[in-house]
Design a protein around this motif. Structure first.
Motif, PDB file in Angstrom:
ATOM      1  N   PHE A 137      -0.140  -5.351   8.587  1.00  0.00           N
ATOM      2  CA  PHE A 137       0.530  -4.408   9.212  1.00  0.00           C
ATOM      3  C   PHE A 137       2.045  -4.132   8.105  1.00  0.00           C
ATOM      4  N   GLY A 138       2.143  -2.707   7.820  1.00  0.00           N
ATOM      5  CA  GLY A 138       3.136  -2.364   6.885  1.00  0.00           C
ATOM      6  C   GLY A 138       2.607  -2.475   5.586  1.00  0.00           C
ATOM      7  N   GLY A 139       1.374  -2.360   5.276  1.00  0.00           N
ATOM      8  CA  GLY A 139       1.027  -2.305   3.953  1.00  0.00           C
ATOM      9  C   GLY A 139       1.023  -3.275   2.945  1.00  0.00           C
ATOM     10  N   HIS A 140       1.184  -4.821   3.512  1.00  0.00           N
ATOM     11  CA  HIS A 140       1.539  -5.871   2.876  1.00  0.00           C
ATOM     12  C   HIS A 140       0.183  -6.378   2.350  1.00  0.00           C
ATOM     13  N   ASN A 141       0.179  -6.766   1.124  1.00  0.00           N
ATOM     14  CA  ASN A 141      -1.060  -7.388   0.511  1.00  0.00           C
ATOM     15  C   ASN A 141      -0.727  -8.548  -0.232  1.00  0.00           C
ATOM     16  N   ALA A 142      -1.215  -9.869  -0.012  1.00  0.00           N
ATOM     17  CA  ALA A 142      -0.857 -11.042  -0.711  1.00  0.00           C
ATOM     18  C   ALA A 142      -2.080 -11.792  -1.035  1.00  0.00           C
ATOM     19  N   VAL A 143      -2.283 -12.235  -2.245  1.00  0.00           N
ATOM     20  CA  VAL A 143      -3.528 -13.203  -2.801  1.00  0.00           C
ATOM     21  C   VAL A 143      -2.865 -14.295  -3.473  1.00  0.00           C
ATOM     22  N   ALA A 144      -3.366 -15.326  -3.268  1.00  0.00           N
ATOM     23  CA  ALA A 144      -3.158 -16.767  -3.827  1.00  0.00           C
ATOM     24  C   ALA A 144      -4.532 -17.054  -4.523  1.00  0.00           C
ATOM     25  N   ALA A 145      -4.314 -17.589  -5.852  1.00  0.00           N
ATOM     26  CA  ALA A 145      -5.476 -17.957  -6.552  1.00  0.00           C
ATOM     27  C   ALA A 145      -5.530 -19.561  -6.938  1.00  0.00           C
ATOM     28  N   ASP A 190       1.069  -1.226   0.022  1.00  0.00           N
ATOM     29  CA  ASP A 190      -0.082   0.030   0.007  1.00  0.00           C
ATOM     30  C   ASP A 190       1.015   1.423   0.043  1.00  0.00           C
ATOM     31  N   ALA A 191       2.000   1.392   0.655  1.00  0.00           N
ATOM     32  CA  ALA A 191       2.836   2.433   1.142  1.00  0.00           C
ATOM     33  C   ALA A 191       1.591   3.569   1.386  1.00  0.00           C
ATOM     34  N   HIS A 192       0.928   3.193   2.475  1.00  0.00           N
ATOM     35  CA  HIS A 192      -0.096   4.189   2.854  1.00  0.00           C
ATOM     36  C   HIS A 192      -0.012   4.424   4.442  1.00  0.00           C
ATOM     37  N   HIS A 193       0.254   3.485   5.159  1.00  0.00           N
ATOM     38  CA  HIS A 193       0.185   3.551   6.791  1.00  0.00           C
ATOM     39  C   HIS A 193       1.033   2.305   7.182  1.00  0.00           C
ATOM     40  N   ILE A 194       1.505   2.636   8.462  1.00  0.00           N
ATOM     41  CA  ILE A 194       2.142   1.477   9.027  1.00  0.00           C
ATOM     42  C   ILE A 194       1.401   0.292   9.548  1.00  0.00           C
ATOM     43  N   ALA A 222      -4.732  -3.699  -2.288  1.00  0.00           N
ATOM     44  CA  ALA A 222      -5.489  -4.850  -2.297  1.00  0.00           C
ATOM     45  C   ALA A 222      -6.109  -5.464  -3.818  1.00  0.00           C
ATOM     46  N   THR A 223      -6.332  -4.176  -4.293  1.00  0.00           N
ATOM     47  CA  THR A 223      -7.079  -4.303  -5.740  1.00  0.00           C
ATOM     48  C   THR A 223      -6.044  -4.953  -6.765  1.00  0.00           C
TER      49      THR A 223
END
Length: 419
Positions: free
Chosen positions: A407-415, A271-275, A285-286
């Motif tokens: 936390f940290g703005g991490h996003n992970a998606v598995a398909a 995200d690089a938005h908020h911790i 996320a999108t």
């Protein structure tokens, strides 16, 4: 990118089951895993939250005493789940060569959010109370976040790599994306991938509590995790581990392995938005959802089921819906959503791994597990949430995703795709 990857083994130890069959039965039944903590330190430290979701089966009941003494709780849980997954994949012996696996083409990709917090803080207490000579020599390998990956690679003879993902609550799914990259690159044939967490300790409980991140329903722990409910007030701390054995299709076919589903794609963004707070527009996320589907060569309309991150925090659940709406558009209304943290609690670095196990089982058995404690759905989150009884997924090729955000703005998606 042309390599097809399949899942041949599953393992888990969780608050609602000490193995995958029990976990799956209870996930379909809607079994709550949160309980009041019966420890002296709860009262001693006057913790604001007095409950959590501890594992249903203590690792000491599965591992030998020497093993438990040389492993932090987080590693113990990861080892229990790894052994189940390895056996479930049909390898039998812990020696990879006896199972037809080249150790130089076999890797471990394991995750945690915090690591050996019990070891670290117990060692600090020992140092303060008894002096440096009483600190255990094994303290460092037990407390380090890569302790589980290292111990598991030693136990199973994986010599192609022992990688550790530490991305807060996105860690478990990120370990699968890393495994996917290793397999698609041609470096390895088999990866033991997953995540573990054993951090139900007074310090994390106090810290998360002071952040206002935890539910305060001390009088009713079973009903505390309430994803999407208007009365949600925070997540429930959980512990456990989830593991998947992932192979190239060629390798699995050569040994006649049973296949649960395909790991079709995955993606990681930031995200690089908020911790701590998610991007309110869900932009990162999108992108993760879109990129995961692209790597799976899947269209948004192929997705029939989502095991959502859905922590039950007032601020966290809405951006996830926003991201789904942006990624899936009008098709969002046709996707059945399971929020299984309502049952297991939030397993932090293990959450995405356990939820991926549940997603794979949903595709294999064509059933989506239920979400509990959803009594009054937030009108700002108009998802088709599976409640009451499991949802039949029907026949035909289907894609399901598992999403994790940390936390940290991490996003992970598995398909994942049916086979």
């Amino acid at each position: 990118m042309s390599k097809r990857l399949v899942i041949t083994g599953l393992g888990a130890t969780t608050p609602i089951g000490g193995d995958v069959p029990t976990l799956w039965t209870n996930a379909l039944a809607g079994t709550p895993g949160a309980r009041t903590l019966e420890y002296d330190w709860v009262e001693k430290y006057q913790l604001p939250v007095t409950f959590a979701a501890e594992v249903a089966v203590e690792p000491a009941e599965v591992l030998s005493r020497p093993e438990t003494k040389r492993m932090d709780r987080s590693t113990q849980l990861g080892m229990v789940a790894s052994r189940e997954a390895w056996a479930d994949a049909g390898f039998g012996s812990a020696n990879p060569e006896e199972g037809g696996v080249d150790p130089l083409r076999f890797a471990v990709s394991f995750a945690t959010g915090i690591g050996g917090v019990w070891t670290l803080l117990n060692a600090w207490d020992t140092l303060r109370e008894k002096g440096p000579r009483r600190v255990m020599p094994m303290t460092v390998p037990m407390l380090m976040p890569n302790g589980a990956a290292g111990a598991i690679s030693l136990a199973f003879g994986a010599r192609a790599g022992a990688r550790t993902s530490v991305s807060a609550c996105a860690s478990g799914v990120e370990s699968l994306v890393l495994a996917m990259d290793l397999l698609r690159s041609g470096q390895v044939d088999v990866v033991l991938a997953g995540g573990t967490e054993g951090s139900i300790h007074p310090l994390p409980l106090a810290a998360f509590g002071n952040m206002q991140a935890l539910s305060r329903r001390n009088d009713d722990p079973a009903a505390a995790s309430r994803p999407y409910d208007v009365d949600r007030d925070g997540f429930v701390m959980g512990e456990g581990a989830g593991v998947l054995v992932i192979e190239t299709e060629e390798h699995a076919a050569a040994r006649g392995a049973r296949v649960y589903a395909e790991l079709a794609g995955g993606a990681v963004t930031a995200d690089a938005h908020h911790i701590t707070a998610p991007d309110p527009e869900g932009l990162g996320a999108t992108r993760a959802i879109n990129q995961a589907l692209a790597s799976a060569s899947a269209a948004p309309t192929d997705v029939t089921h989502v095991n959502a991150h859905a922590t039950s925090t007032p601020k966290g659940d809405i951006p996830e819906y926003t991201a789904m709406k942006a990624a899936f558009g009008e098709h969002t209304d046709s996707i059945c959503v399971s929020a299984t943290k309502s049952q297991t609690g939030h397993l932090l670095g293990a959450a995405g791994a356990v939820e991926s196990v549940l997603t794979v089982k949903a595709l294999a058995d064509r059933k989506a597990p239920v979400t509990i404690n959803l009594d009054n759905q937030d009108p700002e989150i108009p998802l088709d949430v599976v409640t009451g009884t499991p949802r039949e997924l029907g026949d035909g090729d289907q894609v399901a995703i598992c999403s994790s955000f940390g936390f940290g703005g991490h996003n992970a998606v598995a398909a994942f795709r049916t086979v």
